[in-house]
Design a protein around this motif. Structure first.
Motif, mmCIF file in Angstrom:
data_model
loop_
_atom_site.group_PDB
_atom_site.id
_atom_site.type_symbol
_atom_site.label_atom_id
_atom_site.label_comp_id
_atom_site.label_asym_id
_atom_site.label_seq_id
_atom_site.Cartn_x
_atom_site.Cartn_y
_atom_site.Cartn_z
ATOM 1 N N ARG B 566 45.096 18.613 -91.387
ATOM 2 C CA ARG B 566 44.098 17.549 -91.358
ATOM 3 C C ARG B 566 44.568 16.407 -92.266
ATOM 4 N N GLY B 568 43.184 13.528 -93.420
ATOM 5 C CA GLY B 568 42.053 12.645 -93.687
ATOM 6 C C GLY B 568 41.043 12.513 -92.566
ATOM 7 N N CYS B 570 38.002 13.506 -89.972
ATOM 8 C CA CYS B 570 36.775 14.253 -90.188
ATOM 9 C C CYS B 570 36.968 15.687 -89.673
ATOM 10 N N PRO B 571 36.447 16.657 -90.412
ATOM 11 C CA PRO B 571 36.757 18.060 -90.131
ATOM 12 C C PRO B 571 36.278 18.510 -88.752
ATOM 13 N N LEU B 586 37.219 21.923 -93.524
ATOM 14 C CA LEU B 586 37.391 20.871 -94.527
ATOM 15 C C LEU B 586 38.292 21.370 -95.644
ATOM 16 N N LYS B 588 42.125 20.455 -97.925
ATOM 17 C CA LYS B 588 42.839 19.339 -98.526
ATOM 18 C C LYS B 588 43.428 18.458 -97.416
ATOM 19 N N GLY B 589 43.449 17.202 -97.643
ATOM 20 C CA GLY B 589 44.021 16.301 -96.645
ATOM 21 C C GLY B 589 43.971 14.871 -97.125
#
Lengths: 113, 687
Positions: B566, B568, B570-571, B586, B588-589
């Motif tokens: 991911r 950045g 949205c999860p 969600l 780290k990203g």
């Protein structure tokens, strides 16, 4: 709609962002930060009344990360609502920008680093 | 036209025949009288034919001149002059012929020849007088009024009525005869007051008209003189005793005479009138400039030119402030560029008098003023700013070598010119911006077509899951991106991305992302490696303020794992079959393009999750969760979660419809203000 107020406390320069930062209003924020970093090293951003921030608003904060690091400018955001903080977190900006709960914490953090 | 020609021919024929018959009768009568024999013709017959002749000629000229609308007054005057000239020359040629016959006769007179020549002259006079009369009528009707038309009609009928007076054979000094002439005289004076056309002649035309009128009067007198000196006793038909011809003469002479006087008196004012006319024409040029395809520059040129001629300025210049490019330019007239800066300083230092403004833009600091200069070639100056939408776009400076050179009227006309020019220029600007807007819309449509082509039309994937995708952009062009790549029967890679911002630049960055995806996907990289390379590639091309969020999913049937990263974005949402709790990935990203150096790799993770038959993976962009209604309430992650749970047993297509439907209900009348994309992947019951 956005209102930006500024004040100085000792050597801290405080930018109060009031309202919503979207694609059109982000320009004002961009201009303000761009102007402030020319003459100040310790910047606090009061997000107490920041209701909403769009990706364009995030882009403004993001675009100064490198520049601030190079010129040793310290910027800390404080008093973000959970919703706004979430937006920063999803993008991962919370890893690059300091965010704290209160002005006092912010001042402490700026002086510590 | 054909009808008019036929009418002219008929009137000409009847006129000629009646004149011919009349002349023939007169000759017979004259011959009979000379030889003292009976001619057997009634005395009134020549008079009757004269009336017929008169009416024919009148009708002829009425048709010929009356309807020639296009002919201007000068031209008509010229025609009359030519008619008169021809008639006079013809008459002059005939006179020696008569003398020749008379001098050779024994008795010193030749009544037959005298009568013939005289009657030819009567024909010429009648034609000349009538044609003049018709033209004068046109002059009188230059500006018509209802009353004028009625009184004129009465006058003409009265003139026709006089034709029948010939039957009474009244002497010229008879009181009845004189009183009729008196009435005609009064009428003539009354109509001679209608000289409005004089005002419309310019100086040159006035002189020409005077000349023509004088010559026409000369001809008239020649004819009257000719008729008067003839020996009345041998004439059978004496025109001088014809009250109609006398009346005509009185009218056409009086009108011509008064015209000459009025033109003479009007000569000194004609230059004023010409100037006014010129001003009106200039005003029209300024106001019609848009229709005639002129540009802004030309409007300024017309303004300068018109203003100079309106105030008779000795020198002038027009200063244009060009706000966009920051530079200004000027138009000059009889002044050198190098003198202008000096003059500007002198003007600013000299005594000025402000001009009160009567315009709606009163509140503005009005800088229009007259200044008196000392020790300079120019003694007075008039300065007028040009306002467009309350902004000074330029100023007009007019200079005169005499002091106090600008009067109230000149200032007024300049004010009008400047205002009109401003309106014209403003119109130019409005139309230009409308055109630009249209061009922009066209460009957006092109961009939209390009952007649409970037999204996959067909979701080609390995056959162990169902997938539906839905994407919609708020502006004409969106920044949402998704794509799918089938590595082989067991592996498929799905990507979803969102470029910050909207519109054309977002779509442009999105196409970059597509290029990157299709290159890197070939290299069999891990999801994290993919993002690290993508970030490096994008670092070069992204705007300073732009970033891209993305998530990539590497779905493998053999290991039943989804490996993902991911950046950045949205999860995404994952729901295990029979679970009641969907989860958001969600971890780290960091968004692509935020850190454009090697540090980026520290901030992204390579994650893994196991999947089973019937599990659901929902990818989306923040356009869905952050969609806000009028009250500002967001659609939210919880709402999405609940909808997914509720539709867990629904088909992916059905679930998509439910979610999009709920999104629209949430936004109500307001269209979602961001791009949004939704992808639903449902793993098959048998993998």
């Amino acid at each position: 709609m956005i209102t930006i107020q500024t004040e100085q406390e000792d050597d801290f320069y405080i930018i109060k962002v009031i309202g919503e930062v979207d694609a059109s209003s982000s320009i004002h924020l961009d201009n303000k930060i761009g102007e402030v970093i020319k003459s100040h090293k310790k910047i606090l951003v009061d997000c107490h009344n920041l209701k909403y921030i769009s990706s364009a608003g995030l882009g403004v904060f993001m675009s100064y990360i490198n520049e601030m690091e190079e010129s040793e400018i310290k910027m800390v955001l404080f008093a973000l609502s959970q919703k706004v903080r979430n937006v920063f977190q999803i993008l991962g900006l919370d890893q690059l920008i300091n965010m704290v709960e209160s002005k006092e914490e912010a001042k402490k953090l700026v002086n510590a680093v | 036209m054909a009808r008019k020609l036929l009418q002219l021919r008929i009137f000409f024929a009847t006129g000629f025949i009646s004149w011919f018959v009349m002349t023939a009768m007169i000759l017979v009568m004259s011959f009979a009288r000379a030889n003292q024999i009976s001619h057997g013709l009634h005395e009134v017959l020549p008079d009757i034919f004269f009336i017929l002749f008169f009416l024919s000629v009148f009708s002829f000229y009425k048709v010929r001149l009356g309807r020639s609308r296009d002919a201007n007054l000068q031209e008509l005057l010229w025609r009359i002059f030519v008619t008169g000239l021809i008639a006079t020359i013809a008459s002059l040629i005939l006179s020696p012929i008569e003398n020749l016959f008379v001098s050779h006769s024994r008795s010193g007179e030749n009544p037959l020849v005298t009568n013939l020549i005289y009657n030819i002259n009567v024909g010429l006079i009648t034609a000349f007088f009538i044609s003049t009369f018709i033209v004068w009528e046109k002059f009188i009707f230059y500006q018509k009024s209802k009353r004028l038309i009625i009184t004129w009609r009465i006058f003409v009928y009265f003139l026709f009525a006089t034709l029948f007076f010939t039957f009474f054979k009244l002497s010229i000094f008879d009181p009845y005869y004189l009183s009729i002439l008196g009435i005609i005289f009064i009428g003539s004076v009354y109509f001679s007051a209608n000289l409005k056309w004089v005002a419309y002649l310019n100086f040159k035309q006035k002189w020409k008209s005077i000349l023509l009128f004088v010559l026409i009067i000369v001809y008239q007198f020649y004819f009257i003189h000719f008729m008067y000196i003839n020996q009345a006793d041998i004439l059978i038909f004496n025109a001088i005793q014809n009250i109609t011809i006398d009346s005509l003469f009185i009218f056409i002479f009086l009108y011509a005479f008064i015209s000459v006087l009025v033109i003479l008196f009007n000569l000194p004012t004609s230059s004023v009138f010409e100037k006014k006319l010129e001003e009106i024409i200039n005003f029209q040029r300024l106001s019609q400039s848009r229709n005639t395809g002129k540009n802004e520059q030309e409007v300024y040129e017309i303004l300068l030119e018109s203003s100079i001629s309106a105030v008779l300025a000795d020198a002038a210049w027009l200063e244009k402030n060009q706000s966009k490019s920051g530079e200004s330019s000027r138009l000059t007239y009889k002044i050198k560029e190098e003198d202008i800066s000096g003059l500007t300083q002198i003007i600013s230092k000299s005594k000025t008098k402000k001009i009160a403004s009567s315009d709606p833009i009163k509140n503005l600091k009005s800088d229009r003023y007259i200044a008196t200069l000392k020790n300079n070639r120019f003694k007075s100056v008039l300065v007028f700013p040009i306002f467009i939408q309350n902004e000074i776009v330029g100023s007009l400076i007019l200079l005169k070598e005499i002091s106090d050179g600008f009067n109230e009227e000149m200032i007024n006309i300049i004010r009008t010119f400047v205002n009109q020019a401003a309106i014209s220029i403003e119109n130019f600007k409005l139309i230009d911006s409308a055109l630009e807007n249209e061009r922009y819309i066209k460009e957006l449509n092109i961009a939209k077509t390009v952007q649409r082509s970037l999204l996959p039309t067909h979701l080609d994937h390995s056959g162990f899951f169902d997938i539906v995708a839905y994407s919609k952009s708020a502006d004409e062009v969106g920044g949402d991106y998704y794509d799918i790549y089938k590595v082989d029967e067991n592996r498929t890679i799905v990507i979803i991305g969102d470029v910050s911002g909207k519109g054309t630049s977002a779509a442009f960055h999105m196409s970059q992302l597509k290029g990157i995806f299709h290159s890197l996907v070939q290299l069999n990289l891990s999801s994290r490696e993919f993002m690290v390379y993508a970030n490096k590639a994008l670092a070069q091309g992204l705007d300073k303020n732009s970033f891209i969020t993305a998530s990539i999913y590497n779905i493998d049937r053999h290991s039943r794992t989804i490996e993902f990263c991911r950046a950045g974005h949205c999860p995404s949402l994952f729901l295990k079959k029979d679970s009641k709790e969907p989860t958001y990935f969600l971890g780290k990203g960091l968004g692509l393009g935020i850190l454009r150096n090697n540090e980026f790799q520290e901030y992204v993770n390579n994650d893994r999750i196991k999947f089973n038959a019937g599990d659901l993976l929902i990818l989306f962009t923040d356009g869905i969760t952050e969609a806000r209604n009028i009250q500002g309430k967001e659609f939210g992650y919880d709402r999405l979660k609940k909808l997914v749970l509720k539709n867990a047993d629904n088909s992916p297509e059905g679930m998509k419809n439910e979610i999009i439907g709920a999104l629209y209900d949430h936004c109500e009348s307001k269209a979602p203000d961001d791009d949004y994309t939704l992808i639903i992947i449902k793993f098959s019951k048998k993998i």
